[in-house]
Every structure is written in structure tokens, then in C-alpha cells.
Design a protein around this motif. Structure first.
Motif, PDB file in Angstrom:
ATOM      1  N   PHE A 107      74.117  57.817 102.059  1.00  0.00           N
ATOM      2  CA  PHE A 107      72.826  57.789 102.751  1.00  0.00           C
ATOM      3  C   PHE A 107      72.517  59.163 103.354  1.00  0.00           C
ATOM      4  CE2 PHE A 107      70.613  57.138 106.858  1.00  0.00           C
ATOM      5  CZ  PHE A 107      69.386  56.783 106.345  1.00  0.00           C
ATOM      6  N   TYR A 108      73.521  59.758 104.021  1.00  0.00           N
ATOM      7  CA  TYR A 108      73.268  61.062 104.644  1.00  0.00           C
ATOM      8  C   TYR A 108      73.130  62.167 103.611  1.00  0.00           C
ATOM      9  CZ  TYR A 108      73.070  59.659 109.361  1.00  0.00           C
ATOM     10  OH  TYR A 108      72.635  59.106 110.519  1.00  0.00           O
ATOM     11  N   MET A 116      63.059  44.337 114.850  1.00  0.00           N
ATOM     12  CA  MET A 116      64.372  44.930 114.621  1.00  0.00           C
ATOM     13  C   MET A 116      65.193  44.920 115.910  1.00  0.00           C
ATOM     14  SD  MET A 116      64.862  45.890 111.536  1.00  0.00           S
ATOM     15  CE  MET A 116      63.819  45.823 110.091  1.00  0.00           C
ATOM     16  N   THR A 117      66.504  44.737 115.728  1.00  0.00           N
ATOM     17  CA  THR A 117      67.374  44.694 116.899  1.00  0.00           C
ATOM     18  C   THR A 117      67.559  46.093 117.476  1.00  0.00           C
ATOM     19  OG1 THR A 117      69.198  44.833 115.366  1.00  0.00           O
ATOM     20  CG2 THR A 117      68.703  42.658 116.239  1.00  0.00           C
ATOM     21  N   ILE A 132      69.530  49.191 118.865  1.00  0.00           N
ATOM     22  CA  ILE A 132      70.863  49.707 118.556  1.00  0.00           C
ATOM     23  C   ILE A 132      71.627  49.924 119.859  1.00  0.00           C
ATOM     24  CG2 ILE A 132      72.140  51.639 117.542  1.00  0.00           C
ATOM     25  CD1 ILE A 132      69.587  52.087 115.791  1.00  0.00           C
ATOM     26  N   ARG A 181      64.674  50.509 103.330  1.00  0.00           N
ATOM     27  CA  ARG A 181      64.226  51.895 103.146  1.00  0.00           C
ATOM     28  C   ARG A 181      65.165  52.693 102.253  1.00  0.00           C
ATOM     29  NH1 ARG A 181      62.115  53.584 109.147  1.00  0.00           N
ATOM     30  NH2 ARG A 181      61.422  51.510 109.717  1.00  0.00           N
ATOM     31  N   ARG A 193      62.654  58.967 109.629  1.00  0.00           N
ATOM     32  CA  ARG A 193      61.788  58.195 108.727  1.00  0.00           C
ATOM     33  C   ARG A 193      62.565  57.042 108.088  1.00  0.00           C
ATOM     34  NH1 ARG A 193      59.524  61.599 103.965  1.00  0.00           N
ATOM     35  NH2 ARG A 193      58.576  62.778 105.638  1.00  0.00           N
ATOM     36  N   TYR A 194      63.835  57.271 107.811  1.00  0.00           N
ATOM     37  CA  TYR A 194      64.631  56.231 107.147  1.00  0.00           C
ATOM     38  C   TYR A 194      65.314  55.273 108.120  1.00  0.00           C
ATOM     39  CZ  TYR A 194      64.071  58.280 102.567  1.00  0.00           C
ATOM     40  OH  TYR A 194      63.539  58.731 101.376  1.00  0.00           O
ATOM     41  N   THR A 195      65.532  55.704 109.351  1.00  0.00           N
ATOM     42  CA  THR A 195      66.267  54.842 110.277  1.00  0.00           C
ATOM     43  C   THR A 195      65.459  54.414 111.495  1.00  0.00           C
ATOM     44  OG1 THR A 195      67.178  56.732 111.446  1.00  0.00           O
ATOM     45  CG2 THR A 195      68.505  55.829 109.663  1.00  0.00           C
ATOM     46  N   GLY A 196      64.245  54.960 111.665  1.00  0.00           N
ATOM     47  CA  GLY A 196      63.410  54.584 112.801  1.00  0.00           C
ATOM     48  C   GLY A 196      62.961  53.140 112.688  1.00  0.00           C
ATOM     49  N   ARG A 197      62.663  52.555 113.848  1.00  0.00           N
ATOM     50  CA  ARG A 197      62.227  51.139 113.838  1.00  0.00           C
ATOM     51  C   ARG A 197      60.820  51.024 113.300  1.00  0.00           C
ATOM     52  NH1 ARG A 197      64.548  51.622 118.923  1.00  0.00           N
ATOM     53  NH2 ARG A 197      66.685  50.903 118.878  1.00  0.00           N
ATOM     54  N   ARG A 198      60.544  49.929 112.602  1.00  0.00           N
ATOM     55  CA  ARG A 198      59.200  49.670 112.082  1.00  0.00           C
ATOM     56  C   ARG A 198      58.386  48.909 113.088  1.00  0.00           C
ATOM     57  NH1 ARG A 198      60.573  48.352 105.761  1.00  0.00           N
ATOM     58  NH2 ARG A 198      60.160  50.450 105.070  1.00  0.00           N
ATOM     59  N   TYR A 233      71.764  50.053 108.388  1.00  0.00           N
ATOM     60  CA  TYR A 233      70.421  49.847 108.954  1.00  0.00           C
ATOM     61  C   TYR A 233      69.347  50.155 107.907  1.00  0.00           C
ATOM     62  CZ  TYR A 233      66.528  50.099 112.196  1.00  0.00           C
ATOM     63  OH  TYR A 233      65.340  49.881 112.830  1.00  0.00           O
TER      64      TYR A 233
END
Lengths: 152, 65
Positions: free
Chosen positions: A77-78, A1-2, A4, B37, A147-152, B31
Motif C-alpha cells: 500500500f505504501y 467509519m470508525t 482510529i 480505495r 486521499r487513500y486513508t482519510g475518512r469519507r 483501512y
């Protein structure tokens, strides 16, 4: 992942920031602090009780309105992240109320906190009861958001 | 649901922030969609499709995580 870029992170913060929300938060805390200080005076004139009780109401109304505005500005999303965070935080909040009720029954309220190492003792009062669920909701939001936006 | 949002965005040379601006959502939304996700609502999926000049089926595929 790029990665941010910082500029993007600041753009996100700017997108949601409203100075009115921040100011209303400070105003409501200040009005509460003043009202609680005055209401806690041993020699308080009984006729002044109602005016001091009413003092934080305008601040609360403003902060509540700002909260509604904040919710409406959130994208889907939020809203989803907030809903997931609430699923975690509300049961914890109910458990917290139960624990406080038990402790208050056992030790009285506000509860005295024994101070170790010769530090001045303190009490566990309304401010602590209110702040803990607020921190629970903030922590749940951060965990779910990560959990939804963290890098994998 | 899997999607081609990242592929289509990069093909246009757009940043996540630029696409977020086009769709009037936060960059985190982009993202989360790209990383699979978060599945967007139908209105947002239509907006994404219109933004790239494609149909929803050409961007989103059922199945996957």
C-alpha cells in the motif's frame, strides 16, 4: 467509519520507525553543515579542499542505505502511495529546477533576497534549492496518503 | 472491486491492527482495502483469503469503486 484509536496510530509509527534512519539523517546534515562551513572559508588551505569535500560521503552512503532499507520495509500500500506521490512531485521538481535556472541566470547564484521591514538580507542558495523539492515530495506523500486513508 | 474484509474482520472481533499484524502489513493498508480505495495485490488477496479460511472469490467481487 470508525475512529482510529491513538494506540493504533502509535503502533503504525512504531512499525516503520528505525533509530538508524533518524540518526543517519542527523549525521548527514551535520557532516554537510561542517563541510560547507569549512569549504566556505575564504582562507581555506587548497590542500584541505578534497578532505572536506569527502567528509559527507560516508554519511550520505549510510543515509542512502537506510533509505533503501526503509523502502524495502514498506508494504504494498505504501509503495503504491509513494508511486502516486512521485507522479505529482517529480514534475513539480523538474519545474522547480527550471525556475531556479531562470532566476539564477537573471540574478546570479546565490540569489540575494531583499529583506523587508529592516530585517537582515539573506541569500537563496543551495540549501533552499535542495530543501524545496524535499518538501514537495513530503507534501505530495501526505496529500496522496490522506486521499487513500482519510475518512469519507 | 468490492470486498467483505471489514465484515469478516468484525465477525471475528478483530481490530484493524490485529488483522494487519496477521497479514504483516500496515493498519492503513487494511483501512484502505476495507474502504474500497485500494485493491490488494494477488499475493495479499491470497493471504487475506487464507487468513479468513475462504477463497478469494468469496471475499472480493469485481465491480464497484
Amino acid at each position: 467509519m470508525t475512529k482510529i484509536p491513538n494506540a493504533d496510530a502509535w503502533a503504525d509509527a512504531r512499525r516503520m520507525f528505525r533509530w538508524q534512519s533518524s540518526l543517519s539523517g542527523f549525521v548527514v546534515v551535520a557532516l554537510f553543515a561542517i563541510a560547507m562551513r569549512q569549504l566556505g572559508q575564504a582562507d581555506l588551505d587548497p590542500s584541505m579542499r578534497l578532505p572536506w569535500l569527502l567528509l559527507p560521503i560516508p554519511g550520505l552512503a549510510w543515509a542512502a542505505r537506510e533509505q533503501v532499507v526503509h523502502w524495502r520495509r514498506q508494504d504494498e500500500f505504501y509503495r503504491m502511495v509513494n508511486a502516486r506521490a512521485a507522479e505529482i512531485a517529480w514534475p513539480l521538481t523538474l519545474a522547480w529546477i527550471g525556475v531556479v535556472a531562470l532566476l539564477a541566470t537573471a540574478y546570479g547564484f546565490p540569489m540575494p533576497i531583499p529583506a523587508p521591514f529592516g530585517l537582515p538580507s539573506d541569500t537563496f542558495g543551495w540549501m533552499e534549492v535542495i530543501l524545496v523539492p524535499i518538501f514537495m515530495h513530503m507534501a505530495a506523500f501526505l496529500v496522496v496518503s490522506k486521499r487513500y486513508t482519510g475518512r469519507r | 472491486m468490492t470486498n467483505r474484509v471489514q465484515e469478516l474482520r468484525l465477525a471475528r472481533g478483530w481490530t484493524q491492527a490485529r488483522l494487519a499484524e496477521e497479514l504483516d502489513v500496515s493498519r492503513q493498508t487494511i483501512y484502505a482495502i476495507e474502504s474500497g480505495r485500494f485493491d490488494p495485490s494477488l499475493p495479499l488477496a491470497f493471504l487475506i483469503a487464507r487468513c479468513f479460511g475462504l477463497t478469494i472469490e468469496e471475499i472480493f467481487t469485481p465491480g464497484g469503486s
